[in-house]
Design an enzyme around this catalytic site. Sequence first.
Site, mmCIF file in Angstrom:
data_model
loop_
_atom_site.group_PDB
_atom_site.id
_atom_site.type_symbol
_atom_site.label_atom_id
_atom_site.label_comp_id
_atom_site.label_asym_id
_atom_site.label_seq_id
_atom_site.Cartn_x
_atom_site.Cartn_y
_atom_site.Cartn_z
ATOM 1 N N TYR A 101 40.745 36.592 30.714
ATOM 2 C CA TYR A 101 39.743 37.293 31.325
ATOM 3 C C TYR A 101 38.723 36.368 32.152
ATOM 4 O O TYR A 101 38.636 35.102 31.931
ATOM 5 C CB TYR A 101 38.606 37.882 30.165
ATOM 6 C CG TYR A 101 37.339 38.242 30.604
ATOM 7 C CD1 TYR A 101 37.270 39.518 30.851
ATOM 8 C CD2 TYR A 101 36.251 37.451 30.953
ATOM 9 C CE1 TYR A 101 35.939 40.110 31.245
ATOM 10 C CE2 TYR A 101 34.870 38.023 31.390
ATOM 11 C CZ TYR A 101 34.975 39.408 31.649
ATOM 12 O OH TYR A 101 33.713 39.893 31.959
ATOM 13 N N GLU A 188 34.667 41.476 37.938
ATOM 14 C CA GLU A 188 35.318 41.347 36.554
ATOM 15 C C GLU A 188 36.962 41.445 36.761
ATOM 16 O O GLU A 188 37.379 42.392 37.568
ATOM 17 C CB GLU A 188 34.801 42.095 35.777
ATOM 18 C CG GLU A 188 35.548 41.983 34.317
ATOM 19 C CD GLU A 188 34.881 42.863 33.220
ATOM 20 O OE1 GLU A 188 33.977 42.803 32.456
ATOM 21 O OE2 GLU A 188 35.422 44.210 33.026
#
Lengths: 378, 363
Positions: A101, A188
Amino acid sequence: MNLHEYQGKELFRAGGIPVPPGEVARTVEEAETIAARLGFPVVIKAQVLIGGRGKAGGVKVVSNGAEFTREAGRILGMDIKGHAVRKILVTPATEIEKEFYAGIVLDRKYETPLLMVSPSGGIDIEEVARQTPEKIMRLHLDERGLPAYRARAAARFLDDRPAVRKQLVDVLLKLARVYAEQDCSLAEINPLIVTPHGEVWAIDAKVVVDDNALDRHADVAAMRDLGAEDPGEVEARGKGLSYVRLDGSIGCVVNGAGLAMATMDMIQFHGGKPANFLDIGGSSNPDKVTAAMNILSRDQRVRAVLFNIFGGITRCDDVARGLLTALDRIGTKLPIVIRLTGTNEKEAREMLDARGMVALSDMDEAVRAVIARASEAA
Amino acid sequence: MSIFINRDSRVLVQGITGRDGSFHARGMKEYGTKVVAGVTPGKGGQKIEGIPVFDSVEEAVARTRANVSVIYVPAPLAQDAIYEAVDAEIPVVVCITEGVPVRDMIEVSGYLQGKSTRLIGPNCPGLITPGECKVGIMPGFIHSRGRVGLVSRSGTLTYEVVWQMTRAKMGQSTCIGIGGDPIVGTRFVDTLAQFEADDDTDAIVLIGEIGGTDEEDAAALIEEFVTKPVVAFIAGQTAPPGKRMGHAGAIVSGGAGTAQEKMARFERAGVPVARVPSEIPGLVATALAARRRKATLKVVMGGKKSAGSKKKKAVARPKAASKTKKKAARPSRTNAAPKRSTTKRGAAKRPAAKKTARKKSRR
């Protein structure tokens, strides 16, 4: 403004972040052409402005033409949490060895962007934060942006292979640059993957751009997908109103965002359910009031409408005039309760009286009245 | 006293020749505020509402000794207007402008570190010390002089609450709107510390809303340092997650920033939370009465106990006052390399303000 995955990937690609090829399609035929060009296996990904599409079945890996046609058709017809799928992204299926991530978000408390990386990618980062907070590394960005040495520290946290780390550093530095240059409030990559051959790819993109900065990003502003948003919210924005649709039966038109929220809360407190948030701002322009009434009249669930106006700089008589003009124009049958307090309240009351309408001055009283009218109308 | 502004404040209006600037300059003047100057680049030499207009803030300050600036310029120009006021060492700068990009405010926030200026806003209605000085866009007539301080992230909701308090014969010491954006110059913690230290404030009303954690920080500060009664209200209990509710900062994201969490946090800190705005005056009255009863009881019991409690209070106050500075809101950046000076805004504020005062007296 929320961007679709494919739009976020465009920004990433332009910023030099490795993003797999892929194109967006609106029909099954278009999608088939893209798939034929890319070669199987491919992934079909629903493009909707809401999270949780994977769990809802909006993402599918397919390995042949027949399956592709069936799945593309299914996903294009889907409804994900009230969002109709009108576009799909077709992209090559990538072999995944590791999922990370990487995301940058505004940290309001520290008043700087915050980079977060985690070796537990592919799942909701909030979930990781709850279950295994030690698996998240947080780095605040400052006026220097993201210095390379800190990007290296983040890469070391994610992977121990020098060749992979090098690519990760590159991605993180570029992500920080995209975030700043495009005025993002969220950028993101989840997941940021490593293939079995040791290549790093951003295979998803979630980007939110600061609405207040769209004036300096004409290209990003042009990405706004009006078809994917609530039509009422689109219309409201065009008229300079701030509107959010909820699922109750009591419409409300309020001046000021805080008072609008408090009005919704009070409706619930007194046993009703608000149908919307609607801030007409400081203006008493009849066009705005008309637009507001038009949006609320089209919402089938609305049973009654409450006007809650605190006249400060906005004069109550101006709002009353706007309301009467609006009602003449659209002739709604919805019961309306009006609450006016403040500047030129008396004049406003006289104008409304002359037309047989009643204006209350107390907010609680007005809310109770509109709930009563809504239940009579139901 | 009062906080930030009073009858002696000398107000400068940046963007005075614009529609909003000229309208509100008149409104402030009519209220009795000493509006001493206006600034619009390229329009120096004019007069608006009898107020002299200058080309730059520096010139305006040199000529009029303005010590409060209020900004009404369009959003793309707001950052520059703030920088100009900060560089002119104006102690209090109030930015009314709505729609300032977050990146601009991140940069402003960095620049303000260690500077003498207290920024209020952007995207705020301003502040008012009733009967003395109004700096902003609020309707003056709804306020009344008194001893309750009020701080809020909202505009019209603040007016609503002020009006209810005024009708309940509960006057206000200072009412301040800190703004609805994600990044604002002055936060709840800053104003709470100011109100705590202000001799003319007996109780504090705090009006928060969804989004961010400023309310939680405020609750933590109250628990530790605030001795005066505080009553809170949080707007947005019915707001859906992920949707911006008008204000850029009013958004529940990733399950954080909900009204329910904030209300629970205040209750844990012993702060009564109004469910609807109309409950606020009653809760303030109750809290003040309880405080008076305690004070009376101490007097009646007399002797050692009274002296002890006084002593305790005297210690608590300066402690809280030192928290005026952003310190409480900005714990040291653990993971971030703290390149910026960790000197808090306000820490540098006092000496700098003195310096300005000295300069002035020499003129």
